[in-house]
Design a protein around this motif. Sequence first.
Motif, PDB file in Angstrom:
ATOM      1  N   GLU A 276       0.832  -1.247   0.047  1.00 16.72           N
ATOM      2  CA  GLU A 276       0.019  -0.138  -0.056  1.00 16.72           C
ATOM      3  C   GLU A 276       0.960   1.393   0.004  1.00 16.72           C
ATOM      4  OE1 GLU A 276      -3.911   1.693   2.333  1.00 16.72           O
ATOM      5  OE2 GLU A 276      -2.716   0.186   3.385  1.00 16.72           O
ATOM      6  N   MET A 279       2.713   1.727  -3.541  1.00 21.31           N
ATOM      7  CA  MET A 279       1.694   1.878  -4.721  1.00 21.31           C
ATOM      8  C   MET A 279       1.226   3.176  -4.491  1.00 21.31           C
ATOM      9  SD  MET A 279      -1.287  -0.888  -6.121  1.00 21.31           S
ATOM     10  CE  MET A 279      -2.216  -0.819  -4.515  1.00 21.31           C
ATOM     11  N   VAL A 301      -3.324  -6.305  -8.657  1.00 19.46           N
ATOM     12  CA  VAL A 301      -2.352  -5.541  -8.574  1.00 19.46           C
ATOM     13  C   VAL A 301      -1.523  -6.091  -9.886  1.00 19.46           C
ATOM     14  CG1 VAL A 301      -0.167  -4.574  -7.913  1.00 19.46           C
ATOM     15  CG2 VAL A 301      -2.093  -4.764  -6.163  1.00 19.46           C
ATOM     16  N   LYS A 304      -3.786  -5.313 -12.982  1.00 15.23           N
ATOM     17  CA  LYS A 304      -4.009  -3.798 -12.909  1.00 15.23           C
ATOM     18  C   LYS A 304      -5.519  -3.602 -12.756  1.00 15.23           C
ATOM     19  CE  LYS A 304       0.657  -2.686 -14.690  1.00 15.23           C
ATOM     20  NZ  LYS A 304       1.406  -2.175 -15.832  1.00 15.23           N
ATOM     21  N   ILE A 306      -7.504  -1.284 -12.174  1.00  9.35           N
ATOM     22  CA  ILE A 306      -7.416   0.282 -11.526  1.00  9.35           C
ATOM     23  C   ILE A 306      -9.035   0.729 -11.523  1.00  9.35           C
ATOM     24  CG2 ILE A 306      -6.328   2.444 -11.999  1.00  9.35           C
ATOM     25  CD1 ILE A 306      -4.041   0.964 -13.156  1.00  9.35           C
ATOM     26  N   TYR A 314      -7.372   4.143  -7.972  1.00  6.25           N
ATOM     27  CA  TYR A 314      -7.314   2.920  -6.729  1.00  6.25           C
ATOM     28  C   TYR A 314      -7.346   1.620  -7.479  1.00  6.25           C
ATOM     29  CZ  TYR A 314      -9.396   7.125  -4.157  1.00  6.25           C
ATOM     30  OH  TYR A 314      -9.329   8.366  -3.717  1.00  6.25           O
ATOM     31  N   ILE A 315      -6.709   0.696  -6.404  1.00  6.94           N
ATOM     32  CA  ILE A 315      -7.179  -0.751  -6.577  1.00  6.94           C
ATOM     33  C   ILE A 315      -7.493  -1.262  -5.329  1.00  6.94           C
ATOM     34  CG2 ILE A 315      -5.703  -2.780  -7.084  1.00  6.94           C
ATOM     35  CD1 ILE A 315      -3.650  -1.501  -8.879  1.00  6.94           C
ATOM     36  N   ASP A 323      -4.821   3.435  -2.716  1.00  2.00           N
ATOM     37  CA  ASP A 323      -4.340   4.387  -3.778  1.00  2.00           C
ATOM     38  C   ASP A 323      -3.343   3.649  -4.803  1.00  2.00           C
ATOM     39  OD1 ASP A 323      -5.759   6.704  -3.128  1.00  2.00           O
ATOM     40  OD2 ASP A 323      -4.238   7.330  -1.398  1.00  2.00           O
ATOM     41  N   TYR A 324      -3.377   4.195  -6.106  1.00  2.00           N
ATOM     42  CA  TYR A 324      -2.722   3.745  -7.079  1.00  2.00           C
ATOM     43  C   TYR A 324      -1.649   4.862  -7.706  1.00  2.00           C
ATOM     44  CZ  TYR A 324      -0.851   1.648 -11.230  1.00  2.00           C
ATOM     45  OH  TYR A 324       0.108   1.103 -12.396  1.00  2.00           O
TER      46      TYR A 324
END
Length: 581
Positions: A276, A279, A301, A304, A306, A314-315, A323-324
């Motif tokens: 976390e 990322m 992840v 992806k 997203i 976000y993921i 948060d991404y």
Amino acid sequence: GKDFMNDESIEFLSVYVDRKDFFDPSKAKKASIAAEGLCTYVGAMKAYHGASKIVKPKLVAVEVAEERQKAANEQLKAAENDLDMCRKKMVDLQKTFDQNMRDKRATETRASNLQKQMQQASALIEGLAGERTRWTEDAASFNEQKKQLVGDCAIGCAFVSYCGPFNQQFRDYIVHKKFSADCEARMVPVTRNLDVISFLADIATIGDWNIDGLPTDPLSSQNGILVTSSTRYPLLIDPQGQALSWIKSKERSSLPVWNGQNLVDLSDPKLKDKLEFCMGDGKTLIIVGVEDEIDPMLNPVMEKEIVKKGSRLYINVSDRLMDYHPDFKMFFITRLPNPSFSPELQAKTTLIDFTVTQKGLEEQLLGKVISKEQKALEEQLTQVLEDVNSNTKSLLLLDASLLERLTSNSGNLLEDTQLVAVLANTKAKASEVNAKLIAADETRTNIAEKREQFRPAATRGSVLYFSIVEMSLVNVMYQTSLVQFLQLFMGSMEEAEKASLASKRVSNIIETMTYMTYRYVNRGLYEKDKLTFVLLVTMKILVTAGHLKSSAVPVFLRGGAALDINNVRKKPFKWMSDDAW
């Protein structure tokens, strides 16, 4: 008749008129009004005569003056007429003069502009003269390259997508025998014997990778392309740890630190929190300790998944919305030499085989030998390589900047003063950079000649290591890491007898290294495998030295069973059987 009176008449009258007691109109009025008027008239005439004697000359003078004034006015009018004509002529002449001056200035401006354009044209021609040959050749080949670009891009994409798990020989086979052949069969234009390294990466980028620790052999360069070009997160097979060293050096500015460590084990209980953090902040996450599977928690992840909410990304990981950051990078590294990953895992990641090659290990060992024996020489080579890479990038940037200026210019090139200035600056810098590259190339050649004196020691070390690795095929317990071997390799240089001559010193290192390696490995072998190891090392040394052909080894070990009847010279006699031949 008042104007006809004379002084004599006035003199006669003055005797009577001047007597106020006698000649008084008021007294005459007593006699009659006519007498009063007559007395007044006579007195007035006398006064008029006295005044006229003063005024008349002045009146005459006035008449003369008026006549003169009239003549002068006529002359003035004539002069004013002449002046008006002169002024009109002067205005016309001034207009003509102004027009001529404007024409003169315009001519001078055009002449100045033409002079500048001539100078700019000379500068432009002179500046582009050095590029003429290369650009002419490039222009001639661009049409052909454009035709082949579709097929080349298809091969490049297929290489990045599918070739990661394979070794150098099989990658070449797939690219040239399968991908290229398939494009040709489908009538897609493609470059013959396409070099995927030069097609997918420029020399400056590869130079940066080499400085960061990536070996210079073609397989390592291809692996660098696969790591940086793939959209999926890389899963690296790295039994010797050289991929880990390169990535740590390459991503050093974005690696997080936890208690002095910047690596995360797959079994780390805080993996989710560290994921976390990395990322969300756009850091690089290196996950080690991968075996045959990866925690399913990382599936969103890796795939992806997203989600965009407003301006943020976000993921969803294990029911937690994280948060991404677009700069986030993730690498998976396994130390297993031959792992067994599921097809699903391979589809989610880019699997890349970073197993060291004999040529790549030889270059690494050569660097260690030089660092030990000629430290200043290795430091000089490192500095030269950095300078060459920096100058090469500068040359590419200058070339790209010049081409951008030329292509973005929509008007007259000669009117673009900035272009000429950029061209002059580019040429000056290019000349300077080329001079530095030539000097660096000479320095590198001199250093390479001195380094080559120690190459036999590096070659022998590489042969010994791969002989040890291949013993694991005899028995899986015969495992030796590259770190262990490097300690043995460096120790052999400490133990080897010193010598003033480089050739004698190399000979001593080879002898000591070979003996120490044999003794070290021999202790861990079963008795029945010791002779096999000696034979394996001996044959590898003979093959590497060119005293024995590599194709002769299988014949020696397996006889005719190692040969394919279709790939050998045709048998000379029909009566001879295939097995006998």
